[in-house]
Design a protein around this motif. Structure first.
Motif, PDB file in Angstrom:
ATOM      1  N   GLU A   1       0.822  -1.226   0.000  1.00 57.51           N
ATOM      2  CA  GLU A   1       0.000   0.000   0.000  1.00 57.51           C
ATOM      3  C   GLU A   1       0.848   1.266   0.000  1.00 57.51           C
ATOM      4  OE1 GLU A   1       1.197   0.016   4.131  1.00 57.51           O
ATOM      5  OE2 GLU A   1       0.502  -1.620   2.849  1.00 57.51           O
TER       6      GLU A   1
ATOM      7  N   MET B   1      -6.625   0.860   2.977  1.00 59.98           N
ATOM      8  CA  MET B   1      -6.364  -0.431   2.357  1.00 59.98           C
ATOM      9  C   MET B   1      -7.691  -1.163   2.186  1.00 59.98           C
ATOM     10  SD  MET B   1      -2.802  -1.867   3.965  1.00 59.98           S
ATOM     11  CE  MET B   1      -3.070  -1.486   5.695  1.00 59.98           C
TER      12      MET B   1
ATOM     13  N   SER C   1      -8.382  -4.041   2.761  1.00 62.49           N
ATOM     14  CA  SER C   1      -8.600  -4.986   3.863  1.00 62.49           C
ATOM     15  C   SER C   1      -9.175  -4.290   5.090  1.00 62.49           C
ATOM     16  CB  SER C   1      -7.281  -5.674   4.233  1.00 62.49           C
ATOM     17  OG  SER C   1      -6.307  -4.710   4.631  1.00 62.49           O
ATOM     18  N   ALA C   2      -9.648  -3.053   4.923  1.00 61.76           N
ATOM     19  CA  ALA C   2     -10.093  -2.246   6.067  1.00 61.76           C
ATOM     20  C   ALA C   2     -11.221  -2.890   6.859  1.00 61.76           C
ATOM     21  CB  ALA C   2     -10.525  -0.862   5.588  1.00 61.76           C
TER      22      ALA C   2
ATOM     23  N   LYS D   1      -9.296  -3.333  12.324  1.00 59.96           N
ATOM     24  CA  LYS D   1      -9.382  -2.520  11.110  1.00 59.96           C
ATOM     25  C   LYS D   1     -10.778  -1.929  10.936  1.00 59.96           C
ATOM     26  CE  LYS D   1      -5.636  -4.643   8.466  1.00 59.96           C
ATOM     27  NZ  LYS D   1      -5.248  -5.329   7.213  1.00 59.96           N
TER      28      LYS D   1
ATOM     29  N   LYS E   1     -10.940   1.159  13.002  1.00 60.44           N
ATOM     30  CA  LYS E   1     -10.242   2.269  12.356  1.00 60.44           C
ATOM     31  C   LYS E   1     -11.049   2.826  11.189  1.00 60.44           C
ATOM     32  CE  LYS E   1      -5.635   0.689  13.675  1.00 60.44           C
ATOM     33  NZ  LYS E   1      -4.345   0.132  13.221  1.00 60.44           N
TER      34      LYS E   1
ATOM     35  N   GLY F   1       1.185 -10.578   6.056  1.00 57.20           N
ATOM     36  CA  GLY F   1       0.062  -9.673   5.912  1.00 57.20           C
ATOM     37  C   GLY F   1      -1.261 -10.409   5.809  1.00 57.20           C
ATOM     38  N   SER F   2      -2.354  -9.642   5.749  1.00 56.97           N
ATOM     39  CA  SER F   2      -3.690 -10.248   5.732  1.00 56.97           C
ATOM     40  C   SER F   2      -3.964 -11.005   4.441  1.00 56.97           C
ATOM     41  CB  SER F   2      -4.752  -9.163   5.930  1.00 56.97           C
ATOM     42  OG  SER F   2      -4.675  -8.194   4.899  1.00 56.97           O
TER      43      SER F   2
ATOM     44  N   THR G   1      -1.362   0.641   9.876  1.00 61.61           N
ATOM     45  CA  THR G   1      -2.210   0.360   8.701  1.00 61.61           C
ATOM     46  C   THR G   1      -2.375   1.583   7.804  1.00 61.61           C
ATOM     47  OG1 THR G   1      -4.418   0.858   9.619  1.00 61.61           O
ATOM     48  CG2 THR G   1      -3.520  -1.352  10.038  1.00 61.61           C
TER      49      THR G   1
ATOM     50  N   THR H   1      -4.164   4.193   7.828  1.00 66.57           N
ATOM     51  CA  THR H   1      -5.532   4.658   7.590  1.00 66.57           C
ATOM     52  C   THR H   1      -5.567   6.123   7.982  1.00 66.57           C
ATOM     53  OG1 THR H   1      -6.409   2.457   8.079  1.00 66.57           O
ATOM     54  CG2 THR H   1      -7.963   4.297   8.175  1.00 66.57           C
TER      55      THR H   1
ATOM     56  N   HIS I   1       7.512  -0.859   5.471  1.00 64.49           N
ATOM     57  CA  HIS I   1       7.227  -0.829   6.906  1.00 64.49           C
ATOM     58  C   HIS I   1       7.843   0.415   7.549  1.00 64.49           C
ATOM     59  CE1 HIS I   1       5.556  -4.960   7.121  1.00 64.49           C
ATOM     60  NE2 HIS I   1       6.318  -5.123   6.049  1.00 64.49           N
TER      61      HIS I   1
ATOM     62  N   GLU J   1       5.430   3.229   6.687  1.00 66.24           N
ATOM     63  CA  GLU J   1       4.213   3.184   7.501  1.00 66.24           C
ATOM     64  C   GLU J   1       4.427   3.885   8.839  1.00 66.24           C
ATOM     65  OE1 GLU J   1       1.007  -0.170   9.117  1.00 66.24           O
ATOM     66  OE2 GLU J   1       3.075  -0.745   8.664  1.00 66.24           O
TER      67      GLU J   1
END
Length: 276
Positions: free
Chosen positions: A102, A125, A127-128, A134, A137, A174-175, A210, A212, A245, A248
């Motif tokens: 991302e 993302m 995957s939110a 998540k 958020k 990751g997810s 994440t 966000t 990372h 982020e």
């Protein structure tokens, strides 16, 4: 004679101060000085009509049906831009190479849309809605993104634990991953050296897990377009990168510190950074 000179000096100082206030208050309406730091605007929205907002979604293979109620809540002026790196992109998505996760997606948008950003850009993302954390958020960003209008930046789930200068990340799951993945090391490393070279300033006192977040275009443009281009180039060399990372952990500091540096040269007191 002394008092006459003193009076004239005071009047001159007041005129300069009033001029600076006028510039700040009229900047957005006149079309000039649109990128003055947010601290000069005293928390006001000065644009003509409602602010524009764009939701930028970093997608791989997730179901994005949860987007509809979010876009409805953002309002009819909200624009959706989906960048997909997966095998089955949603209709209308812009296709990007599967590199940099991302972080690469966000940088691509900041760099390529630098001159045409919405007043506020919300980064998410896809995957939110996948985990309870998540989802929390997601609710927080949809209820509070407007804070970016007055504060320049809003992070959902801001973590007050400062990233360590010696932080490294050798592997990650990751997810969307089925197992742990070895990361290509950043250069330089550890985190403190990378941050000093690519972001500059003091190390973050908090970070945005994440990523966000919502950011005002003025905050983005306090750094030149080339700043995001250099980072984008670094995040374009592979899929699983330690630098992603590091980034982020740097978003909030990058945007807040840009504000602090700009406000330091202004006659106005800067807004508090990261709630302090």
């Amino acid at each position: 004679m002394f008092w006459g000179h003193y009076t004239r000096t005071c009047i001159a100082v007041l005129c300069v101060w009033a001029s600076l206030v006028s510039i700040a208050l009229l900047a957005d309406r006149s079309g000039r000085s649109r990128d003055l730091p947010c601290c000069l605007f005293k928390g006001r929205w000065l644009g003509e009509g409602p602010p524009s907002v764009e939701l930028v979604l970093a997608h791989y293979n997730q179901n994005v049906t949860w987007l509809d109620p979010l876009m409805a809540k953002l309002g009819e002026r909200a624009k959706l831009t989906v960048y997909s790196k997966g095998p089955a992109p949603p209709p209308g998505a812009q296709i990007l190479p599967n590199v940099g996760r991302e972080a690469h997606t966000y940088l691509h948008h900041l760099h390529n849309r630098y001159d045409s950003l919405a007043d506020v850009t919300i980064f998410l993302m896809a995957s939110a809605g996948k985990t309870q954390d998540k989802q929390k958020k997601l609710v927080e960003i949809q209820d509070n993104w407007q804070q970016a209008l007055s504060n320049g930046f809003f992070c959902s789930g801001l973590d007050d634990n400062a990233p360590e200068e010696g932080y490294t990340q050798d592997s990650w799951k990751g997810s969307t991953d089925t197992g742990w993945i070895q990361l290509d090391p950043a250069s330089p490393r550890p985190y403190g050296l990378w941050f000093a070279e690519y972001a500059g300033g003091k190390l973050p006192t908090a970070w945005c897990p994440t990523a966000t977040m919502a950011v005002h275009r003025r905050r983005v443009r306090l750094r030149p377009r080339s700043f995001y281009g250099v980072l984008l180039e670094q995040l374009s060399v592979g899929r699983d990168l330690e630098a992603a990372h590091f980034l982020e952990r740097s978003w909030s500091a990058m945007f807040y510190q840009a504000e602090a540096m700009a406000c330091a040269a202004s006659p106005f007191r800067p807004r508090p950074l990261l709630g302090k």
